[in-house]
Design an enzyme around this catalytic site. Structure first.
Site, PDB file in Angstrom:
ATOM      1  N   HIS A  46      -3.117 -11.465  -5.564  1.00  0.00           N
ATOM      2  CA  HIS A  46      -1.870 -12.120  -4.667  1.00  0.00           C
ATOM      3  C   HIS A  46      -2.037 -12.962  -4.509  1.00  0.00           C
ATOM      4  O   HIS A  46      -2.731 -13.422  -3.311  1.00  0.00           O
ATOM      5  CB  HIS A  46      -1.338 -10.845  -3.756  1.00  0.00           C
ATOM      6  CG  HIS A  46       0.192 -11.277  -3.646  1.00  0.00           C
ATOM      7  ND1 HIS A  46       0.243 -12.596  -1.819  1.00  0.00           N
ATOM      8  CD2 HIS A  46       1.343 -10.787  -4.027  1.00  0.00           C
ATOM      9  CE1 HIS A  46       2.183 -12.685  -2.321  1.00  0.00           C
ATOM     10  NE2 HIS A  46       2.465 -11.844  -2.565  1.00  0.00           N
ATOM     11  N   ASP A  88      -7.362  -5.484   0.082  1.00  0.00           N
ATOM     12  CA  ASP A  88      -5.282  -6.033   0.161  1.00  0.00           C
ATOM     13  C   ASP A  88      -4.824  -4.998   0.410  1.00  0.00           C
ATOM     14  O   ASP A  88      -4.329  -4.512  -1.395  1.00  0.00           O
ATOM     15  CB  ASP A  88      -5.358  -7.393  -0.619  1.00  0.00           C
ATOM     16  CG  ASP A  88      -3.896  -7.261  -0.618  1.00  0.00           C
ATOM     17  OD1 ASP A  88      -3.134  -6.716  -0.264  1.00  0.00           O
ATOM     18  OD2 ASP A  88      -3.449  -8.307  -1.136  1.00  0.00           O
ATOM     19  N   GLN A  95       0.393  -2.993  -1.240  1.00  0.00           N
ATOM     20  CA  GLN A  95       0.797  -2.122  -2.015  1.00  0.00           C
ATOM     21  C   GLN A  95       0.313  -0.357  -2.586  1.00  0.00           C
ATOM     22  O   GLN A  95       0.808   0.567  -2.092  1.00  0.00           O
ATOM     23  CB  GLN A  95      -0.414  -2.742  -4.126  1.00  0.00           C
ATOM     24  CG  GLN A  95       1.056  -4.025  -4.043  1.00  0.00           C
ATOM     25  CD  GLN A  95       2.569  -3.545  -4.271  1.00  0.00           C
ATOM     26  OE1 GLN A  95       3.305  -2.767  -4.450  1.00  0.00           O
ATOM     27  NE2 GLN A  95       3.227  -5.340  -3.553  1.00  0.00           N
ATOM     28  N   LYS A 122       6.452  -2.613   2.946  1.00  0.00           N
ATOM     29  CA  LYS A 122       5.837  -2.334   1.581  1.00  0.00           C
ATOM     30  C   LYS A 122       6.346  -0.412   1.858  1.00  0.00           C
ATOM     31  O   LYS A 122       6.508  -0.299   0.295  1.00  0.00           O
ATOM     32  CB  LYS A 122       4.986  -2.858   1.121  1.00  0.00           C
ATOM     33  CG  LYS A 122       4.954  -4.116   0.987  1.00  0.00           C
ATOM     34  CD  LYS A 122       5.054  -4.801  -0.502  1.00  0.00           C
ATOM     35  CE  LYS A 122       4.758  -6.306   0.092  1.00  0.00           C
ATOM     36  NZ  LYS A 122       4.656  -7.631  -1.345  1.00  0.00           N
ATOM     37  N   CYS A 160       4.134 -13.909  -7.201  1.00  0.00           N
ATOM     38  CA  CYS A 160       2.610 -14.298  -6.326  1.00  0.00           C
ATOM     39  C   CYS A 160       1.523 -14.195  -7.047  1.00  0.00           C
ATOM     40  O   CYS A 160       0.803 -14.114  -6.369  1.00  0.00           O
ATOM     41  CB  CYS A 160       3.160 -14.108  -5.105  1.00  0.00           C
ATOM     42  SG  CYS A 160       4.608 -14.359  -4.233  1.00  0.00           S
TER      43      CYS A 160
END
Ligand code: PMP
Length: 421
Positions: free
Chosen positions: A121, A202, A205, A228, A366
């Site tokens: 991202h 990261d 998600q 999220k 993104c």
């Protein structure tokens, strides 16, 4: 499987609003809907407990302080951090990654290297580019084929100058979920040669679809955003190994993050507060606490299995539709279907679906380097959450079939009607 998506959906008041009764929400990678408990926790904070933390000693302030520290303990359990001191509240994954980039890179020397991937991202690309420019660092990418990283070849770009490896735990554009164990193994190989490097995951998600265990992953840092995983926006988590956080310079300066302030210098507060300058988004933290409790009460493996069965069906049936180019793969995928229509524009299609009450997203998500390498400027993305039902998937596929068969025969008419509304 003992998971009932219809019963689960009832926790989410947005779907019960008259205007949303027919809504099929497939934009969950952007943000999820909120269960009633989360909405109520945010409102309750303002109704009953609103006060700033730490600063004052009256009853409401103490209650707010206790709430924040309770949610921090819940977050430590959620991530399986060794201690709540390893949990920093931030605005979201973006702010957490900027904090890490600023703080970790300030100790690096020109020529030191940072490794990221083409599947990141922008939040895990741009902060590193900015720091690379500022400190003369080199940015390297995991080897890839047409933008799809080959994480098993990470070791090829590791060398004695590698200091930071910051990789996705799951791509928001394709759903691609790297083998984190494989990454850990390659990093161990590199560290065993005496090199100090830091691994950031990261997890924006990942945390929405899997139980996170930072200790078994073996990462040094992990970032995610509450919105999220059914929590409120404006709040996220940064996990960092305590021994590393202790050595890192703070990012923002201000109230709450200091021990003493003199005219020309200051001493900083202990962990975790030294990384939390200013007033935190307290109502959002209350909402995060409710989201963490909500998830702790659910069978997350069953939720994920349900999402995976919908995802498999989406890939199977959409792969068979003529006029569609699939970009995502069903395997090792956190619940995302990405494709482009071969005729006409993805944007027209998304507007048309919107008129049918189907919310999907079009764009570069993104993740411009990834989408560009796939030879596209925009893809259509349908992303799943556990409240999606077989019926949602069926209506989506049916609508897509209608659109594609119409666009095969009279493309101009479909394009016209789609832009009219
Ligand atoms: N990383 C990934 C993989 C994401 O999906 C997102 C949000 N789309 C982010 C980082 C940034 O999260 P936020 O906008 O909540 O800070």
């Amino acid at each position: 499987m003992n998971f009932d998506p219809d019963a689960f959906k009832e926790f989410f008041p947005l779907f019960a609003q008259p205007e949303n009764r027919d809504l099929i929400y497939l934009d969950n990678a952007a943000t999820t809907q909120k269960p009633r408990a989360v909405i109520e926790a945010v409102t309750d904070f303002y109704l009953h407990s609103n006060a700033n933390t730490h600063r004052s000693s009256h009853r409401l302030a103490r209650r707010a302080t206790e709430m924040v520290e309770r949610v921090r303990r819940q977050a430590a359990v959620f991530l399986n951090a060794a201690s709540p001191r390893e949990v920093i509240f931030c605005r979201g994954a973006t702010e957490a990654l900027n904090l890490l980039a600023y703080s970790l890179c300030s100790g690096l020397r020109p020529g030191d290297e940072i490794v990221i991937s083409t599947a990141e991202h922008h939040a895990n690309i741009v902060p590193w580019q900015m720091m690379a420019q500022r400190h003369g660092l080199t940015l390297r990418y995991v080897p890839h084929i047409a933008g799809i990283p080959e994480f098993q070849r990470l070791h090829e770009v590791l060398n004695e100058r590698t200091r930071i490896v910051s990789l996705t735990g799951g791509s928001n554009a394709l759903g691609l979920r790297p083998d984190l164990e494989g990454i850990a193994r390659q990093l161990r190989g590199c560290r065993s040669r005496g090199r100090e490097l830091h691994w950031i995951v990261d997890g924006a998600q990942l945390a929405a679809h899997e139980t996170v265990d930072v200790q078994s992953i073996g990462c040094d840092f992990f970032v995610c955003s509450a919105h999220k995983f059914y929590g409120p926006s404006g709040i996220g988590l940064l996990y960092g190994r305590e021994s590393l956080l202790r050595r890192m310079p703070p990012w923002q300066g201000g109230g709450e993050m200091i021990a003493t302030v003199d005219l020309h210098s200051s001493d900083y507060a202990d962990l975790p507060h030294r990384f939390e300058a200013g007033t935190s988004p307290l109502a959002a933290i209350a909402g995060l606490g409710a989201a963490l409790e909500f998830l702790a009460d659910r069978d997350r493996a069953a939720m994920a299995a349900h999402e995976q069965s919908l995802l498999a069906r989406l890939h199977r049936e959409i792969a068979e539709l003529p006029g569609v180019r699939l970009i995502s793969e069903p395997k090792q995928n956190l619940g995302i279907l990405a494709f482009v229509p071969e005729n006409g524009s993805a944007t027209d299609l998304v507007h048309w679906l919107d008129e049918k009450d189907i919310a999907v997203r079009v764009g570069h998500h993104c993740a411009q380097p990834l989408i560009r390498a796939a030879g596209e400027t925009a893809t259509l993305r349908a992303s799943l959450a556990a409240y999606n039902t077989a019926d949602d998937v069926e209506r989506f596929i049916e609508s897509l079939r209608d659109y594609l068969s119409a666009s095969e025969t009279v493309p101009e008419q479909v394009a016209l009607s789609s832009t009219a509304g």
